[in-house]
Design a protein around this motif. Structure first.
Motif, PDB file in Angstrom:
ATOM      1  N   ASP A  24       0.838  -1.194   0.000  1.00 53.85           N
ATOM      2  CA  ASP A  24       0.000   0.000   0.000  1.00 53.85           C
ATOM      3  C   ASP A  24       0.878   1.250   0.000  1.00 53.85           C
ATOM      4  OD1 ASP A  24       0.339   0.848   2.957  1.00 53.85           O
ATOM      5  OD2 ASP A  24      -0.206  -1.269   3.090  1.00 53.85           O
ATOM      6  N   ASP A  84       0.936   3.602   2.000  1.00 55.48           N
ATOM      7  CA  ASP A  84       1.467   3.933   3.336  1.00 55.48           C
ATOM      8  C   ASP A  84       2.834   3.269   3.543  1.00 55.48           C
ATOM      9  OD1 ASP A  84      -1.554   4.539   4.066  1.00 55.48           O
ATOM     10  OD2 ASP A  84      -0.343   5.230   5.760  1.00 55.48           O
ATOM     11  N   CYS A 116      -1.976  -0.010  -3.532  1.00 54.13           N
ATOM     12  CA  CYS A 116      -3.340   0.130  -3.032  1.00 54.13           C
ATOM     13  C   CYS A 116      -3.377   1.123  -1.867  1.00 54.13           C
ATOM     14  CB  CYS A 116      -3.906  -1.225  -2.611  1.00 54.13           C
ATOM     15  SG  CYS A 116      -2.963  -2.077  -1.342  1.00 54.13           S
ATOM     16  N   GLY A 117      -4.583   1.516  -1.496  1.00 47.55           N
ATOM     17  CA  GLY A 117      -4.747   2.418  -0.353  1.00 47.55           C
ATOM     18  C   GLY A 117      -4.827   3.871  -0.753  1.00 47.55           C
ATOM     19  N   SER A 118      -4.181   4.689   0.016  1.00 46.09           N
ATOM     20  CA  SER A 118      -4.257   6.148  -0.119  1.00 46.09           C
ATOM     21  C   SER A 118      -3.905   6.632  -1.530  1.00 46.09           C
ATOM     22  CB  SER A 118      -3.315   6.777   0.909  1.00 46.09           C
ATOM     23  OG  SER A 118      -2.889   8.053   0.513  1.00 46.09           O
ATOM     24  N   SER A 119      -4.546   7.766  -1.914  1.00 45.09           N
ATOM     25  CA  SER A 119      -4.326   8.324  -3.253  1.00 45.09           C
ATOM     26  C   SER A 119      -3.061   9.172  -3.337  1.00 45.09           C
ATOM     27  CB  SER A 119      -5.519   9.192  -3.638  1.00 45.09           C
ATOM     28  OG  SER A 119      -5.674  10.243  -2.686  1.00 45.09           O
ATOM     29  N   ALA A 131      -3.189  -1.020  -8.257  1.00 47.33           N
ATOM     30  CA  ALA A 131      -4.358  -0.266  -7.810  1.00 47.33           C
ATOM     31  C   ALA A 131      -4.547   0.909  -8.768  1.00 47.33           C
ATOM     32  CB  ALA A 131      -4.159   0.229  -6.385  1.00 47.33           C
TER      33      ALA A 131
END
Lengths: 207, 470
Positions: free
Chosen positions: A31, A33, A91-94, A116
């Motif tokens: 991700d 992060d 994946c995860g935060s933009s 992602a």
């Protein structure tokens, strides 16, 4: 199309083909992060994020003076501008900072069996090419890099092909984005060039 | 002409033009910005020597990086202070409305848009934040974008987009007591995985969705991104219209009624087809908890941690790494596990209804000694409302700490960090490694589950808790 050059460089602008060694990172679901933890997002410019790329995997207890030898970026056997990663990368935060960090560190291409969505767009907007290939091809590539870290991986954007040793596989890319990478072009200048059409659309919409 | 989905209808209304062999020029009605993902976009505009195209369509707030204590004082962290000051400067230069720290409308960007009535059915909404999907609860196309795209929208009010595939998830039936919309979405993600909806926009439908409040619908749409979907949406109905009526930025009087007539056209037609369709029975959904390091690693709270079966070597290694990070074992029962922190907040679950549910459960009780409990309201308005209803007293008596609005420990960008190794039961949206602070361990749950666990100090089935205390 009326477009302009960005400050960031596309490695495919001068060369149709690009080759480099690869760095293997088979972890899945990496991700954004992990790519760049939130506490390093306080900068107000695009530069310098490479320093904190994979910060919490790269260093022990977050201490930049104690590298984690088990992490691939700290393993001197591996080098190169192509990151080969496990599925569902980004994946995860933009946060676009993830793409900036990878590019700033020196990566030009990320290969995975799955990306992602938001990360893929962010990467392309920074001329960092995300290449999606079959799980079996990525698996073989990871094995081959592990056994021979000096092996070159070829990326032919024009032919949409990735090659190593006797193996090759083709990849998909949106023709518009391909052109942007090849010519070093930017979406914003294009959109600015049609601002009258946008204004006309707005006028019509508000009727 | 084939039947249209809700998504098709909104999409078609926003196509400025199609580029041959290329993406669509897609019009954006509302652009939300915050301090963390906007500075580089403004720098880009300045470099190009251009201004924001439609400042009246942009709204700014400071949320990601703000302290949640002593907000009246200057921000201590130098970099955070600079980032917030930069947002103020950029908004001033470009005539953008800013609800900064201290403003009565300040709060988490995805909490304030809806509560002010800015988020309205049929709109397209973007923000440099992946949880922009939240706004889909009102029947909007809302999705997160990167900073280059923030710059694009600021410069032109448009984005270049390719139309995504469409999925519909139908949930029929009634939820059991103690089960909430957070459990619905955690259940869905555990079924289809953290990447199962990548490339799709998801419509949530069915009687279980219709029965939900707007707050509860927002929780579901909010976490669409956690299964890879750019966004999720729900057709607007009476619940939506009643929520919006009288809100500050909603149309007033006759204009509102006219808007409702238009909004009533926003639904998927009977024969509309989806690329993928999933059916779930509400009765199969139980209180959920995550045990791993992505939101797809979730299970019913009273189950044992699953055993890894099949899969590739890489998949097994990832599984083992996740469990080792979390400090749990295959087959372990999580019920009864001691906790260190409880975090109630984030754009997923920090609205007034969430706080009310927590207060209802903890009223007259006190937290267990071993846990620290933080309640972080989603906005100034939520905080004000909570105080007006006396919820602050209930939290205070329970030994909870009611902090000030912001994203807080959901992403731990400010000083609200869960210490290394500590286990936190959280109502937020991501259980990634280090998400709530370096080496912090996160398990995602509903506000009701978090409330029960705050009292017992351990992982608790809220249904059993309610039966015991009622």
């Amino acid at each position: 199309m009326n477009t302009t050059q960005l400050d960031i460089k596309s490695v495919f602008q001068q060369n149709a083909e690009f080759s480099s060694r690869g760095i293997p990172l088979p972890t899945e679901n990496i991700d954004t992060d992990q790519i760049i933890p939130a506490r390093f997002l306080k900068a107000t410019s695009r530069e310098g994020f490479g320093e904190n790329l994979f910060r919490d995997w790269r260093y022990k207890n977050g201490d930049a003076n104690s590298p984690n030898e088990n992490f691939v970026l700290n393993n001197s056997s591996f080098s190169g501008k192509i990151l080969v990663a496990g599925k569902n990368f980004g994946c995860g935060s933009s946060r676009e900072h993830a793409a900036w960090a990878l590019k700033d560190y020196g990566f030009e291409v990320i290969i995975s069996s799955f990306f992602a969505d938001i990360f893929k767009n962010n990467a392309l907007n920074n001329f960092l090419l995300p290449i999606q290939l079959s799980p079996s091809f990525v698996g073989r590539l990871l094995e081959e890099i592990a056994s021979d870290p000096t092996m070159d991986i070829g990326v032919d954007l024009e032919a949409q092909l990735v090659k190593f040793k006797a193996y090759s596989e083709s990849f998909e890319i949106n023709p518009y984005k391909k052109m942007c990478l090849q010519k070093g072009l930017d979406d914003i200048e294009y959109l600015l060039s049609i601002k009258d059409e946008i204004a006309a659309f707005e006028k019509d919409k508000n009727k | 002409m084939s039947s249209k989905t809700l998504f098709d209808k909104i999409w078609e209304n926003h196509v400025v033009k199609e580029i041959p062999n290329g993406p669509t020029v897609f019009y954006i009605d509302r652009h939300l910005i915050h301090e963390v993902t906007s500075p580089q976009a403004f720098a880009g505009l300045n470099k190009r020597g251009i201004k924001v195209a439609r400042p009246q369509k942009v709204l700014a707030t400071a949320d990601h990086n703000v302290p949640t204590l002593n907000q009246h004082l200057p921000i201590k962290d130098v970099l955070s202070r600079k980032q917030v000051a930069m947002l103020e400067k950029n908004c001033e230069e470009h005539q953008i409305d800013l609800y900064g720290l201290g403003h009565e409308n300040q709060g988490i960007v995805h909490v304030i848009g809806p509560e002010l009535g800015m988020t309205q059915p049929g709109m397209t909404i973007v923000c440099g934040d992946s949880h922009t999907s939240t706004h889909g609860a009102f029947g909007t196309i809302a999705f997160g974008i990167g900073t280059s795209e923030v710059e694009m929208v600021l410069a032109t009010q448009c984005l270049l987009q390719n139309k995504p595939k469409q999925m519909r998830i139908n949930i029929e039936g009634e939820l059991e007591e103690g089960v909430s919309s957070k459990d619905i979405i955690l259940h869905i993600i555990s079924k289809i995985s953290a990447s199962g909806a990548t490339g799709y926009f998801v419509e949530y439908a069915g009687s279980a969705i219709r029965a939900l409040s707007m707050e509860a619908r927002m929780t579901i749409c909010n976490m669409s991104i956690e299964m890879g979907a750019r966004g999720g949406l729900i057709a607007p109905d009476e619940v939506t219209f009643n929520y919006l009526k009288g809100k500050e930025f909603a149309q007033q009087a006759d204009d509102f009624d006219k808007a409702v007539v238009e909004w009533m056209e926003l639904y998927s037609e009977k024969d509309a087809s989806f690329d993928e369709e999933i059916h779930i029975h509400a009765k199969d959904i139980e209180p959920m908890i995550t045990y791993g390091t992505n939101p797809g690693m979730g299970m019913n709270i009273n189950k044992n941690v699953p055993t890894f079966e099949g899969g590739t070597t890489a998949e097994r290694e990832n599984w083992e790494q996740a469990l080792s990070y979390m400090g749990i074992k295959e087959g372990e029962l999580l019920l009864g596990k001691k906790l260190d922190y409880i975090f109630i907040g984030s754009c997923t679950n920090s609205r007034i209804e969430d706080l009310r549910k927590v207060a209802e459960i903890v009223k007259g009780k006190h937290k267990a000694e071993n846990v620290t409990v933080w309640v972080v309201p989603g906005s100034q308005k939520v905080q004000k409302q909570a105080i007006a209803e006396g919820l602050d007293k209930i939290f205070e008596e329970a030994g909870f700490m009611l902090r000030q609005p912001g994203c807080s420990a959901c992403l731990a960008m400010n000083e609200d960090k869960i210490p290394p190794g500590k286990l936190c039961l959280s109502t937020s949206n991501r259980n990634f490694e280090g998400r709530q602070g370096p080496r912090a361990r996160t398990m995602l749950v509903s506000p009701m589950t978090a409330a029960a666990a705050a009292i017992t100090g351990e992982i608790t089935d809220v249904r059993r808790f309610l039966a015991l205390y009622n």
